[in-house]
Motif scaffolding. Structure first.
Motif, PDB file in Angstrom:
ATOM      1  N   TYR A 263       0.816  -1.224   0.000  1.00  0.00           N
ATOM      2  CA  TYR A 263       0.000   0.000   0.000  1.00  0.00           C
ATOM      3  C   TYR A 263       0.844   1.266   0.000  1.00  0.00           C
ATOM      4  O   TYR A 263       0.349   2.346  -0.318  1.00  0.00           O
TER       5      TYR A 263
ATOM      6  N   ASN B  29       0.573   3.067  -3.185  1.00  0.00           N
ATOM      7  CA  ASN B  29      -0.649   3.848  -3.350  1.00  0.00           C
ATOM      8  C   ASN B  29      -0.545   5.195  -2.634  1.00  0.00           C
ATOM      9  O   ASN B  29      -1.047   6.206  -3.124  1.00  0.00           O
TER      10      ASN B  29
ATOM     11  N   ARG C 285      -3.091   7.756  -3.441  1.00  0.00           N
ATOM     12  CA  ARG C 285      -4.285   6.945  -3.289  1.00  0.00           C
ATOM     13  C   ARG C 285      -4.203   6.424  -1.872  1.00  0.00           C
ATOM     14  O   ARG C 285      -3.507   5.469  -1.599  1.00  0.00           O
TER      15      ARG C 285
ATOM     16  N   LEU D 194     -12.038  -8.443  -0.645  1.00  0.00           N
ATOM     17  CA  LEU D 194     -11.066  -7.646  -1.395  1.00  0.00           C
ATOM     18  C   LEU D 194     -10.085  -7.056  -0.399  1.00  0.00           C
ATOM     19  O   LEU D 194     -10.410  -6.125   0.339  1.00  0.00           O
ATOM     20  N   CYS D 195      -8.884  -7.621  -0.386  1.00  0.00           N
ATOM     21  CA  CYS D 195      -7.859  -7.187   0.562  1.00  0.00           C
ATOM     22  C   CYS D 195      -6.881  -6.246  -0.114  1.00  0.00           C
ATOM     23  O   CYS D 195      -6.418  -5.280   0.476  1.00  0.00           O
ATOM     24  N   GLY D 196      -6.582  -6.537  -1.372  1.00  0.00           N
ATOM     25  CA  GLY D 196      -5.656  -5.723  -2.145  1.00  0.00           C
ATOM     26  C   GLY D 196      -5.876  -5.992  -3.613  1.00  0.00           C
ATOM     27  O   GLY D 196      -6.608  -6.903  -3.980  1.00  0.00           O
ATOM     28  N   ALA D 197      -5.222  -5.187  -4.454  1.00  0.00           N
ATOM     29  CA  ALA D 197      -5.384  -5.350  -5.906  1.00  0.00           C
ATOM     30  C   ALA D 197      -4.049  -5.047  -6.546  1.00  0.00           C
ATOM     31  O   ALA D 197      -3.930  -4.215  -7.434  1.00  0.00           O
TER      32      ALA D 197
ATOM     33  N   GLU E 251      -3.178  -4.239 -10.101  1.00  0.00           N
ATOM     34  CA  GLU E 251      -3.707  -3.016 -10.709  1.00  0.00           C
ATOM     35  C   GLU E 251      -2.960  -1.757 -10.261  1.00  0.00           C
ATOM     36  O   GLU E 251      -3.129  -0.704 -10.866  1.00  0.00           O
ATOM     37  N   TYR E 252      -2.155  -1.864  -9.199  1.00  0.00           N
ATOM     38  CA  TYR E 252      -1.556  -0.649  -8.635  1.00  0.00           C
ATOM     39  C   TYR E 252      -0.585   0.017  -9.604  1.00  0.00           C
ATOM     40  O   TYR E 252      -0.447   1.236  -9.623  1.00  0.00           O
TER      41      TYR E 252
ATOM     42  N   ARG F 255      -7.208  -3.397 -14.846  1.00  0.00           N
ATOM     43  CA  ARG F 255      -8.359  -3.495 -13.951  1.00  0.00           C
ATOM     44  C   ARG F 255      -9.248  -4.696 -14.222  1.00  0.00           C
ATOM     45  O   ARG F 255      -9.438  -5.098 -15.372  1.00  0.00           O
ATOM     46  N   ALA F 256      -9.836  -5.202 -13.158  1.00  0.00           N
ATOM     47  CA  ALA F 256     -10.845  -6.243 -13.278  1.00  0.00           C
ATOM     48  C   ALA F 256     -12.038  -5.708 -14.062  1.00  0.00           C
ATOM     49  O   ALA F 256     -12.370  -4.525 -13.953  1.00  0.00           O
TER      50      ALA F 256
END
Lengths: 298, 298
Positions: free
Chosen positions: B4, B7, B12, B208-211, B214-215, B221-222
């Motif tokens: 994170y 982000n 973000r 949803l814990c993380g993505a 996509e970062y 993106r999904a």
């Protein structure tokens, strides 16, 4: 007349008895009401008016089956055209869907901000009215200025907009929801879902009821920003009205009281004759209907 | 070292005290452990070992602030290197995240099928072990064959696969989950989420814990098929560990017992020196770490 029939034609179907893929040459089941003309079952008599899973056909042969909805309407319903319409909209699957999706899935609190897409459709028009009764601030989006006026002036929405006149949905939603969205009742999916997530508040809830903007073109799929969902702890939940059938009497009892008290106005849009079925289905995808689209056969 | 932070650099950020966007020239806060070298607070004495919100720096000035995690480790922790590592992984935010996401968000039932992505990472490696303790069938995906072996042979996963060797993720998941997925603990987002939804069972749950996929590239993106979510009544929920801080002692008490009983093996991956911070952060995005990535400063 419901959008999901298109998904059945594409064999994208509910894992639910009698709502599987449509097979050419076989009858197309649909929710409806009719009069019993002959019966070999003790519980249904000639002349009874019933609502439940009938078909796109003049006469339906119905065999009572556990889990398949069919119930007798109160005596006299067939003489009261308005009453029948209610049973096929706010007191039928559309009302059940709106009630379950809003109250059971989204659990609205007084003062919360609710966004409804396809807000002048069969379900959206009820969700908005139900959310007002829950003490929420409600904004709907729809596809024409006439429907915007209906939502604001007749159905009591706090605000409404025509998405066709908004070049940038994210900024539109920021304008209509300066304090953010707590609940998004989604009937259309696609870019509107992406935009709604950007404006949603922490612990926001999304009820996924339908995704009509994606049914005709998979390239229109939503591509949600998952960081919005994670950081704002948003819950997105798909639901299907059939899961709430055991509470049919409870929900329709409440909705029936609201209608009698004038607190909820079901909107219906009636076409005549079996031959109008194809154009009526197309109309749903073109946004030409206002409220619940019904076909009157007899 | 957590994904994170990237982000935060892109502004973000969590709407959480002290985890906002990173400002050039200001210190970068991070979860860590350290020894008190001087204190003007009665509750912390010179020589105490503490864990909580420190920084990417040799010395941190900490002012006790409500809602900001900082607690004293049991006496002797600083002499026991293994123990400190546990406090920074399974007994720290990674363990809390895995525990809250699996048990509170997904509510696993015995016999359910659980899929974990980034399964050899700091959180995934714990989620899989926790899910086995809940009596679930667990499959993890990871980014190398060595990590697949670790998951299967050391951490007790029922199965695991290297996603880089799977040209078609949807068919891979159908192969690894012939009975479908009940719970997907998602650390990566993107195409893996899309594929998991296709294999999910009715009433499936996605945490949803993380993505992380996509970062670094928003084009990854999904684009989930919403009809899968609707018709299968799937619940997708983003969550953040800070919401569960009030239950820190409860969760870490349970996890600590599991570690002592040998039921859970926390995996850590230690780099040395402040100068290794940039490469350690990059390593997370290249999948080079195994388990919790830690930087040892002193």
């Amino acid at each position: 007349m419901d959008p999901y029939q298109l998904n059945r034609m594409k064999r994208r179907s509910l894992a639910h008895v009698d709502a599987g893929g449509i097979v050419p040459g076989e009858r197309i089941t649909a929710y409806g009401a009719g009069k019993v003309v002959a019966s070999a079952c003790a519980e249904y008599k000639e002349g009874d008016v019933v609502a439940g899973l009938l078909g796109w056909e003049d006469y339906t042969l119905f065999r009572p089956t556990p889990g398949v909805l069919m119930y007798k309407l109160p005596a006299g319903s067939d003489d009261d055209d308005l009453h029948l319409k209610h049973h096929l909209s706010a007191l039928g699957t559309s009302g059940m869907t709106a009630y379950a999706g809003l109250y059971e899935v989204c659990k609205p609190q007084r003062g919360e901000k609710v966004f409804v897409s396809a807000a002048s459709g069969s379900i959206g028009s009820l969700v908005g009215q139900f959310a007002k009764l829950a003490g929420c601030y409600v904004v709907g989006c729809t596809s024409s200025n006439a429907k915007v006026e209906l939502l604001k002036n007749q159905l009591g929405f706090d605000d409404a907009f025509n998405y066709k006149e908004e070049p940038d949905m994210k900024s539109a939603l920021k304008r209509y929801f300066p304090d953010g969205i707590d609940i998004y009742f989604d009937n259309i999916g696609g870019k509107m879902l992406d935009a709604a997530l950007v404006s949603m508040n922490t612990h926001g809830r999304v009820a996924l009821c339908g995704a009509i903007s994606e049914y005709t073109d998979a390239s229109h799929r939503a591509a949600p920003d998952l960081l919005e969902v994670i950081y704002k702890r948003i819950a997105i939940r798909g639901f299907v009205v059939w899961d709430f059938l055991t509470r049919f009497n409870e929900f329709t009892g409440i909705i029936g009281d609201w209608i009698r008290q004038g607190k909820v106005q079901p909107i219906v849009d009636v076409s005549n004759g079996l031959e109008s079925v194809p154009s009526a289905l197309t109309a749903l995808y073109l946004g030409l209907n206002i409220g619940k689209k019904l076909i009157k056969l007899a």
